[in-house]
Design a protein around this motif. Structure first.
Motif, mmCIF file in Angstrom:
data_model
loop_
_atom_site.group_PDB
_atom_site.id
_atom_site.type_symbol
_atom_site.label_atom_id
_atom_site.label_comp_id
_atom_site.label_asym_id
_atom_site.label_seq_id
_atom_site.Cartn_x
_atom_site.Cartn_y
_atom_site.Cartn_z
ATOM 1 N N TYR A 5 0.835 -1.191 0.000
ATOM 2 C CA TYR A 5 0.000 0.000 0.000
ATOM 3 C C TYR A 5 0.875 1.248 0.000
ATOM 4 O O TYR A 5 1.838 1.343 0.767
ATOM 5 N N VAL A 27 -7.642 5.228 6.303
ATOM 6 C CA VAL A 27 -8.007 4.373 5.177
ATOM 7 C C VAL A 27 -8.027 2.938 5.692
ATOM 8 O O VAL A 27 -7.009 2.427 6.164
ATOM 9 N N ASN A 29 -8.952 -1.318 5.494
ATOM 10 C CA ASN A 29 -9.117 -2.516 4.685
ATOM 11 C C ASN A 29 -10.492 -3.105 5.034
ATOM 12 O O ASN A 29 -10.706 -3.546 6.166
ATOM 13 N N LEU A 36 -4.906 0.944 6.817
ATOM 14 C CA LEU A 36 -3.898 0.891 5.767
ATOM 15 C C LEU A 36 -3.020 2.136 5.757
ATOM 16 O O LEU A 36 -1.830 2.070 5.441
ATOM 17 N N GLU A 94 -7.933 -1.655 -0.422
ATOM 18 C CA GLU A 94 -8.724 -0.516 0.035
ATOM 19 C C GLU A 94 -10.202 -0.606 -0.327
ATOM 20 O O GLU A 94 -11.028 0.039 0.315
ATOM 21 N N GLU A 95 -10.542 -1.389 -1.354
ATOM 22 C CA GLU A 95 -11.946 -1.462 -1.782
ATOM 23 C C GLU A 95 -12.590 -2.804 -1.495
ATOM 24 O O GLU A 95 -13.795 -2.879 -1.268
ATOM 25 N N TRP A 152 -15.883 5.401 -4.548
ATOM 26 C CA TRP A 152 -14.973 4.359 -4.089
ATOM 27 C C TRP A 152 -15.196 3.015 -4.774
ATOM 28 O O TRP A 152 -14.336 2.145 -4.709
ATOM 29 N N GLU A 180 -11.840 6.937 0.798
ATOM 30 C CA GLU A 180 -11.796 5.538 1.199
ATOM 31 C C GLU A 180 -10.919 4.699 0.269
ATOM 32 O O GLU A 180 -10.493 3.618 0.631
ATOM 33 N N THR A 181 -10.678 5.195 -0.949
ATOM 34 C CA THR A 181 -9.855 4.451 -1.911
ATOM 35 C C THR A 181 -8.835 5.372 -2.583
ATOM 36 O O THR A 181 -8.784 5.478 -3.805
#
Length: 489
Positions: A5, A27, A29, A36, A94-95, A152, A180-181
């Protein structure tokens, strides 16, 4: 093993820099709820620097030959392909989507950049026949600096549609992706930077969405707004844009009906729809959402759909053989559970799923509901989760009328062996896109966009480039002489 990341930074005027604002966002996971990264918000001064950058580079970039702009986008696409494994893993972390879906998204994003790289060289005008000695021309020109906002659920493709269209047309851009991403967006900008994009032509800002929008859209710099987001956000930004006379393109979600007629293989259609419905855990704006199945096929369709849902392997997107990952965040998971519980309390039957598994992560079981009615929110609203609500119909007119009875109009789907039904129903459905015997509505070559509350304007295809252009009419005549007035009025 160290997770791949990246450090999250703003990219402003050609430089990577830490955010200097007061806020900070963690952020997460979504598969295990671990942190993250910490994202420091952009400051007002940094936003003003980004605005100054797109203002100052607008003339430079519009005067850059289309072939040179094309070369930059092609190099960026090639770098994305070279780095796709690394970038795909960042996207998964992240997504949450499975790795094979993330790989496909990154590679499709590279294809979109390539498409715009070529289409930007074909922004043709026209010459209109006129009087002898005159020339009537229509010339496409870049609309000017762009502010773009992306969600996101598809952090790569939703961003490159805007980046590719704006840059190919000759417009500098400020992109605000979801907090968020952010890692995927960082890698997209790294590719553009390494491809030789001039400093200031594309800028990445991250932070409080409302504060960023208010600052970017308040002044005279931005001339185009492109948003992919919710209806509520779209209405808010539309007001800001209207106050500043900013042109807009907006994709604001959907609740796509699926019409399954009696002349199909119910099992085959159920399999295709299940694969599409549970892609990205149902967090897709143009995914099959409301299932209208002819009463003669309803039982077979529902049973096949439920069997597939029950067998799907759900887990961390980087784990082997996983077919569906978690939802992106806790609020999405909780909203889905609330809508399912409400539908069941009002008479819907659970054929598969209907629960969230124990343990960490924002997971929700693939769910199929029967005996659903329009009064259920799981049917009338955009669920944006792995839930397939099924109802029945008796004839085509009824199915179309009920399918159109929604504020949304992004995508629609028709499954039939009848050419007459396919033609007639696809014409009658109120949607920006219709899939006939397919669940695919999006390609680089075709326009993507909706009607009604789903938004206005289109991305991808030649229409996606046109969204960043204005047409100037030039009416040119011979020099005036004392005895001529032709062409002066």
């Amino acid at each position: 093993m160290k997770l791949p990341y990246p450090a999250i930074r703003q990219y402003i005027a050609g430089e990577w820099q830490e955010g200097r604002g007061e806020g900070c966002t963690a952020v997460l996971n979504p598969a295990d709820e671990s942190s993250l990264a910490q994202l420091r918000h952009v400051s007002t001064a940094q936003l003003d620097t980004a605005l100054g950058a797109v203002r100052d580079t607008a003339r430079l970039w519009r005067r850059t030959p289309p072939a040179e702009r094309s070369a930059v986008l092609r190099r960026a696409a090639a770098l994305l392909r070279e780095r796709h494994e690394h970038v795909s893993r960042i996207l998964v972390l992240e997504e949450g989507k499975p790795l094979h879906e993330a790989r496909a998204e990154i590679l499709v994003s590279a294809d979109i950049l390539d498409w715009y790289a070529e289409e930007g060289r074909r922004a043709y005008g026209r010459v209109i026949p006129g009087e002898y000695g005159s020339r009537l021309s229509v010339i496409p020109e870049p609309i000017g600096p762009v502010a773009a906002f992306t969600p996101w659920n598809f952090p790569a493709t939703s961003s490159v549609r805007k980046l590719g269209g704006a840059l190919a047309a000759g417009c500098p851009i400020i992109l605000k992706p979801s907090e968020e991403t952010p890692g995927t967006a960082v890698e997209l900008f790294r590719a553009l930077h390494d491809a030789g994009l001039p400093a200031g032509v594309a800028n990445l800002v991250l932070g409080d969405p409302a504060a960023i929008a208010a600052r970017l859209l308040a002044g005279p710099v931005i001339r185009k707004l492109s948003l992919t987001g919710s209806l509520a956000v779209g209405r808010t930004l539309a007001h800001l844009a209207a106050d500043a006379d900013i042109v807009t393109t907006m994709e604001l979600g959907g609740n796509a009906p699926v019409l399954v007629f009696p002349d199909v293989d119910a099992g085959a259609v159920a399999e295709a729809c299940a694969k599409a419905k549970f892609r990205n855990a149902g967090q897709v704006c143009n995914v099959p959402s409301r299932f209208f199945v002819h009463e003669s096929q309803a039982d077979a369709f529902a049973e096949a759909f439920a069997a597939i849902a029950a067998e799907l392997r759900v887990g961390h997107g980087l784990s082997a053989d996983v077919e569906m990952g978690p939802l992106a965040n806790a609020r999405r998971r909780d909203a889905v559970q609330e809508m399912v519980d409400e539908a069941v309390a009002q008479g819907a039957r659970v054929l598969a799923g209907g629960t969230r598994p124990a343990g960490a992560g924002f997971f929700y079981a693939p769910t199929v509901l029967a005996d659903v009615e329009e009064k259920h929110r799981v049917f009338s609203e955009e669920v944006f989760g792995p839930v397939a609500p099924i109802t029945t119909f008796q004839d085509a007119d009824e199915a179309v009328a009920r399918a159109n009875d929604t504020g949304y109009g992004l995508g629609s789907f028709v499954f039939t062996s009848s050419l007459d039904i396919a033609t007639r129903v696809s014409e009658d459905l109120q949607a920006g896109m219709v899939g006939v015997n397919t669940t695919v509505l999006s390609r680089a070559e075709t326009p993507f966009g909706g009607v009604k509350a789903s938004g206005h304007g289109q991305e991808s295809g030649s229409e996606g480039l046109d969204a960043y252009l204005v047409r100037k009419a030039v009416l040119q005549h011979r020099p005036l002489a004392s005895n001529t007035t032709k062409g002066t009025v």
